[in-house]
Design an enzyme around this catalytic site. Sequence first.
Site, PDB file in Angstrom:
ATOM      1  N   GLU A  55       0.835  -1.209   0.000  1.00 11.56           N
ATOM      2  CA  GLU A  55       0.000   0.000   0.000  1.00 11.56           C
ATOM      3  C   GLU A  55       0.865   1.252   0.000  1.00 11.56           C
ATOM      4  O   GLU A  55       0.622   2.205  -0.753  1.00 11.56           O
ATOM      5  CB  GLU A  55      -0.895   0.020   1.249  1.00 11.56           C
ATOM      6  CG  GLU A  55      -1.890  -1.117   1.319  1.00 11.56           C
ATOM      7  CD  GLU A  55      -1.333  -2.353   2.015  1.00 11.56           C
ATOM      8  OE1 GLU A  55      -0.124  -2.649   1.907  1.00 11.56           O
ATOM      9  OE2 GLU A  55      -2.128  -3.038   2.679  1.00 11.56           O
ATOM     10  N   CYS A  87      -2.010  -2.747   7.141  1.00 11.78           N
ATOM     11  CA  CYS A  87      -1.473  -2.728   8.507  1.00 11.78           C
ATOM     12  C   CYS A  87      -1.681  -1.339   9.114  1.00 11.78           C
ATOM     13  O   CYS A  87      -2.046  -0.368   8.419  1.00 11.78           O
ATOM     14  CB  CYS A  87       0.010  -3.105   8.506  1.00 11.78           C
ATOM     15  SG  CYS A  87       1.105  -1.768   7.959  1.00 11.78           S
ATOM     16  N   CYS A  90       0.248   1.552   7.464  1.00  8.99           N
ATOM     17  CA  CYS A  90      -0.321   1.933   6.156  1.00  8.99           C
ATOM     18  C   CYS A  90      -1.620   2.712   6.331  1.00  8.99           C
ATOM     19  O   CYS A  90      -1.886   3.651   5.579  1.00  8.99           O
ATOM     20  CB  CYS A  90      -0.537   0.708   5.286  1.00  8.99           C
ATOM     21  SG  CYS A  90       1.018   0.047   4.622  1.00  8.99           S
TER      22      CYS A  90
HETATM   23  N1  THU Z   1       2.203  -6.596   3.949  1.00  5.02           N
HETATM   24  C1  THU Z   1       1.779  -5.699   3.022  1.00  5.02           C
HETATM   25  O1  THU Z   1       2.488  -5.397   2.041  1.00  5.02           O
HETATM   26  N2  THU Z   1       0.567  -5.130   3.194  1.00  5.02           N
HETATM   27  C2  THU Z   1      -0.332  -5.504   4.148  1.00  5.02           C
HETATM   28  O2  THU Z   1      -1.423  -4.967   4.212  1.00  5.02           O
HETATM   29  C3  THU Z   1       0.037  -6.546   5.106  1.00  5.02           C
HETATM   30  C4  THU Z   1       1.468  -6.915   5.139  1.00  5.02           C
HETATM   31  C5  THU Z   1       3.481  -7.291   3.719  1.00  5.02           C
HETATM   32  C6  THU Z   1       4.611  -6.908   4.609  1.00  5.02           C
HETATM   33  C7  THU Z   1       5.458  -8.163   4.571  1.00  5.02           C
HETATM   34  O3  THU Z   1       6.279  -8.130   3.416  1.00  5.02           O
HETATM   35  C8  THU Z   1       4.460  -9.298   4.395  1.00  5.02           C
HETATM   36  O4  THU Z   1       3.275  -8.674   3.908  1.00  5.02           O
HETATM   37  C9  THU Z   1       4.166 -10.064   5.665  1.00  5.02           C
HETATM   38  O5  THU Z   1       3.782  -9.213   6.684  1.00  5.02           O
END
Ligand code: THU
Length: 133
Positions: A55, A87, A90
């Site tokens: 994101e 998360c 984000c």
């Molecule tokens: N991650 C994201 O890119 N976006 C989310 O909304 C959740 C988590 C990624 C971070 C990390 O590379 C992997 O997912 C595991 O947490």
Amino acid sequence: MNSQELFALARQAANRAYAPYSKFRVGAALLCEDGSVVTGVNVENRSFGLTICAERSALVTAVTQGKTRFKALAIACPDAAYPVSPCGACRQVISEFVPPDFPISFGGGDGKLVESTMAELFPHDALHELADS
Ligand code: THU
């Protein structure tokens, strides 16, 4: 463009995720006010804390291209058996650029979409008066 179409672009982007550590690919697709779509993927690092989520990667790319006004965001996580929402970090960063009713949809490997909004995901935005939007 509807949320399913935007999600399909996020799902395609997820194939370009750099996630050798978690093996958890994430793609994000941001529909910009001008009708263009900017995508982002998670970019991990062997120093785990430096990982950038899909994101924020999409948002930073859009702003770099001069796009700061958005219509919708979709997030695809093909490696999850459940819909993966942004998360906490984000949510804060997205909220800098979008209003409370901004549509955010997200889905896991089965492609079923959860349709939500910025306000649902980030209620009681304590610092909203400091932002432009
Ligand atoms: N991650 C994201 O890119 N976006 C989310 O909304 C959740 C988590 C990624 C971070 C990390 O590379 C992997 O997912 C595991 O947490």
